[in-house]
Design a protein around this motif. Structure first.
Motif, short mmCIF file in Angstrom:
data_model
loop_
_atom_site.label_atom_id
_atom_site.label_comp_id
_atom_site.label_asym_id
_atom_site.label_seq_id
_atom_site.Cartn_x
_atom_site.Cartn_y
_atom_site.Cartn_z
N LEU A 215 36.88 2.35 22.06
CA LEU A 215 36.07 3.21 22.93
C LEU A 215 35.41 4.31 22.11
CD1 LEU A 215 35.15 4.03 25.78
CD2 LEU A 215 37.27 5.37 25.99
N LYS A 216 36.12 4.82 21.12
CA LYS A 216 35.60 5.88 20.25
C LYS A 216 34.34 5.41 19.51
CE LYS A 216 36.98 7.99 15.87
NZ LYS A 216 38.07 8.06 14.89
N THR A 217 34.39 4.19 18.93
CA THR A 217 33.25 3.67 18.17
C THR A 217 32.06 3.39 19.08
OG1 THR A 217 34.80 2.64 16.63
CG2 THR A 217 32.52 1.88 16.55
N ILE A 218 32.32 2.74 20.20
CA ILE A 218 31.24 2.41 21.15
C ILE A 218 30.60 3.69 21.71
CG2 ILE A 218 30.71 1.32 23.36
CD1 ILE A 218 32.99 -0.71 22.68
N SER A 219 31.43 4.68 22.02
CA SER A 219 30.92 5.96 22.52
C SER A 219 30.06 6.65 21.46
CB SER A 219 32.08 6.89 22.90
OG SER A 219 32.86 6.32 23.92
N ALA A 220 30.48 6.54 20.20
CA ALA A 220 29.72 7.15 19.10
C ALA A 220 28.34 6.51 18.98
CB ALA A 220 30.49 6.99 17.79
N ILE A 221 28.27 5.18 19.11
CA ILE A 221 26.99 4.47 19.03
C ILE A 221 26.07 4.92 20.16
CG2 ILE A 221 25.88 2.21 19.23
CD1 ILE A 221 28.45 1.05 17.85
N PHE A 222 26.62 5.02 21.37
CA PHE A 222 25.82 5.47 22.51
C PHE A 222 25.37 6.92 22.33
CE2 PHE A 222 27.41 1.74 24.78
CZ PHE A 222 26.28 1.37 25.50
N TYR A 223 26.25 7.75 21.77
CA TYR A 223 25.89 9.16 21.57
C TYR A 223 24.72 9.29 20.60
CZ TYR A 223 25.98 14.05 20.27
OH TYR A 223 25.59 15.34 20.03
N VAL A 224 24.87 8.66 19.42
CA VAL A 224 23.81 8.82 18.41
C VAL A 224 22.53 8.08 18.82
CG1 VAL A 224 25.45 9.19 16.53
CG2 VAL A 224 24.66 6.87 16.99
N GLY A 225 22.67 7.00 19.59
CA GLY A 225 21.50 6.23 20.01
C GLY A 225 20.73 6.84 21.17
N ILE A 226 21.46 7.49 22.08
CA ILE A 226 20.81 8.06 23.27
C ILE A 226 20.65 9.57 23.15
CG2 ILE A 226 20.98 8.38 25.78
CD1 ILE A 226 22.52 5.70 25.88
N PHE A 227 21.74 10.27 22.98
CA PHE A 227 21.69 11.74 23.02
C PHE A 227 21.10 12.35 21.74
CE2 PHE A 227 24.95 10.55 26.11
CZ PHE A 227 24.48 11.24 27.23
N ALA A 228 21.58 11.89 20.57
CA ALA A 228 21.08 12.47 19.32
C ALA A 228 19.69 11.96 18.96
CB ALA A 228 22.05 12.18 18.18
N SER A 229 19.25 10.89 19.62
CA SER A 229 17.91 10.34 19.34
C SER A 229 16.95 10.66 20.48
CB SER A 229 18.00 8.83 19.13
OG SER A 229 18.81 8.52 18.01
N ILE A 230 17.13 10.04 21.64
CA ILE A 230 16.14 10.15 22.71
C ILE A 230 16.17 11.52 23.39
CG2 ILE A 230 15.26 9.13 24.82
CD1 ILE A 230 15.18 7.33 22.29
N VAL A 231 17.34 11.94 23.89
CA VAL A 231 17.42 13.22 24.62
C VAL A 231 17.03 14.38 23.71
CG1 VAL A 231 18.93 14.78 25.90
CG2 VAL A 231 19.19 12.30 26.17
N ALA A 232 17.54 14.37 22.48
CA ALA A 232 17.22 15.46 21.54
C ALA A 232 15.73 15.46 21.22
CB ALA A 232 18.05 15.32 20.26
N PHE A 233 15.18 14.28 21.01
CA PHE A 233 13.75 14.17 20.68
C PHE A 233 12.88 14.70 21.81
CE2 PHE A 233 9.89 11.57 21.23
CZ PHE A 233 9.22 11.84 20.04
N LEU A 234 13.15 14.26 23.05
CA LEU A 234 12.35 14.70 24.19
C LEU A 234 12.50 16.20 24.43
CD1 LEU A 234 13.02 11.75 26.70
CD2 LEU A 234 11.02 12.10 25.23
N SER A 235 13.72 16.72 24.29
CA SER A 235 13.98 18.15 24.47
C SER A 235 13.24 18.96 23.41
CB SER A 235 15.48 18.45 24.40
OG SER A 235 16.18 17.77 25.39
N TRP A 236 13.34 18.51 22.17
CA TRP A 236 12.70 19.23 21.06
C TRP A 236 11.18 19.24 21.23
CZ3 TRP A 236 14.19 22.50 17.45
CH2 TRP A 236 13.30 22.80 16.41
N ASN A 237 10.60 18.09 21.55
CA ASN A 237 9.15 18.01 21.72
C ASN A 237 8.65 18.94 22.82
OD1 ASN A 237 8.89 16.17 19.69
ND2 ASN A 237 7.68 14.73 20.89
N SER A 238 9.38 18.97 23.94
CA SER A 238 8.98 19.83 25.06
C SER A 238 9.05 21.30 24.65
CB SER A 238 9.89 19.59 26.27
OG SER A 238 9.78 18.27 26.71
N GLY A 239 10.10 21.66 23.92
CA GLY A 239 10.25 23.04 23.45
C GLY A 239 9.16 23.43 22.48
N VAL A 240 8.81 22.52 21.57
CA VAL A 240 7.77 22.80 20.56
C VAL A 240 6.41 22.99 21.23
CG1 VAL A 240 6.46 21.80 18.65
CG2 VAL A 240 8.96 21.69 18.64
N VAL A 241 6.12 22.15 22.24
CA VAL A 241 4.85 22.26 22.96
C VAL A 241 4.73 23.63 23.63
CG1 VAL A 241 3.55 21.40 24.96
CG2 VAL A 241 4.54 19.80 23.32
#
Length: 292
Positions: A215-241
């Motif tokens: 569960l730890k490994t699968i959760s890590a993949i989901f975290y880096v794939g969704i939160f550290a990539s997509i959510v962080a990217f969208l949040s950062w772009n909105s803030g920069v704009v």
């Protein structure tokens, strides 16, 4: 509901700070290239429905700058996080995140070398201070290590990763008005994942490493794939704009702070005096380079 840009920028840095700690936490459970490959596969699956229509409309704009898009995929997607995850097998997440804080300095140096941009006195002083801080971190504050060039290989690998991110950031800056953001990100994710595929296959075949599908490994993949990539990217772009790139860039200095907090709380890393001194030097140097 509209969130304040400052909150979005802090959210992005929290998620990116967590990326370093997650990479270190699962270093013994999944090999680094495989982690990077699965991260971007996950990110592509999640981001595709959000960006597909835009990409279809803006495809000609992306295709017109194909060489730049390929370099973006190599440096920002295929290389940066892969090298970070490899480095985290040999160094701490605190060290890695502190090294990452030198990114603006790398960008200034690359701009000076390749774009012939003049550096102000504050940028020169800030660059010198930050690079001194980086040397202090990778040497563990030991002058004998500096004299003998005896550094932690993980820190040096992360430094190469930071160089790749500097190239990526410089290209993003240069092509800001010509390459559409979301479409370019989707295409670079796809290209980066394709580039990583043969290395992932080789890593899995040649290595005796057995992936622990817990569960730890699968959760890590989901975290880096969704939160550290997509959510962080969208949040950062909105803030920069909303705030502008210069004001937003200061928030990147929160990444080592959050990484250090998470590392101490969740994976039991110890904060060293050399990390505190070196980190303060790196961040002070970055702040100095932004001084007008």
């Amino acid at each position: 509901m509209k969130f304040p840009p400052q909150l979005l920028l802090i959210l992005a840095t929290i998620l990116w700070g967590g990326n370093f700690v997650i990479g270190r936490a699962v270093a013994d459970d999944i090999p680094p290239i495989t982690l990077a490959f699965l991260r971007w596969c996950t990110a592509f699956i999640v981001f595709f429905p959000l960006a597909y229509r835009r990409t279809k409309r803006e495809w000609e704009s992306v295709k017109a700058h194909w060489p730049a898009v390929i370099i973006l995929a190599v440096t920002g997607v295929a290389s940066f996080n892969t090298l970070v995850y490899i480095g985290l097998h040999y160094t701490t997440s605190i060290n890695a995140s502190l090294m990452n804080s030198s990114t603006p300095i790398i960008i200034y140096i690359l701009s000076f070398i390749f774009l012939k941009e003049r550096l102000s006195k504050f940028q020169i002083l800030g660059t010198a201070l930050s690079l001194t801080g980086v040397l202090f971190i990778i040497s563990g504050g030991s002058f004998s290590s500096l004299a003998q060039f005896s550094f932690n290989q993980g820190d040096l690998i992360v430094l190469v990763a930071v160089f790749c991110w500097g190239v990526y950031s410089l290209l993003i800056k240069q092509y800001a008005g010509r390459l559409p953001g979301y479409s370019t990100f989707l295409v670079t994710i796809a290209l980066g994942a394709i580039m990583l595929l043969p290395f992932t296959v080789y890593e899995l075949i040649s290595s005796s490493f057995t992936i622990d599908w817990s569960l730890k490994t699968i959760s890590a993949i989901f975290y880096v794939g969704i939160f550290a990539s997509i959510v962080a990217f969208l949040s950062w772009n909105s803030g920069v704009v909303s705030l502008g790139a210069n004001k937003a860039s200061i928030y990147l200095n929160f990444i080592p702070l959050f990484a250090a907090i998470f590392a101490v709380i969740f994976i039991g890393e110890q904060l060293q005096i050399s990390q505190i001194i070196g980190g303060l030097a790196v961040i002070s140097g970055v702040l100095l380079t932004n001084k007008k």
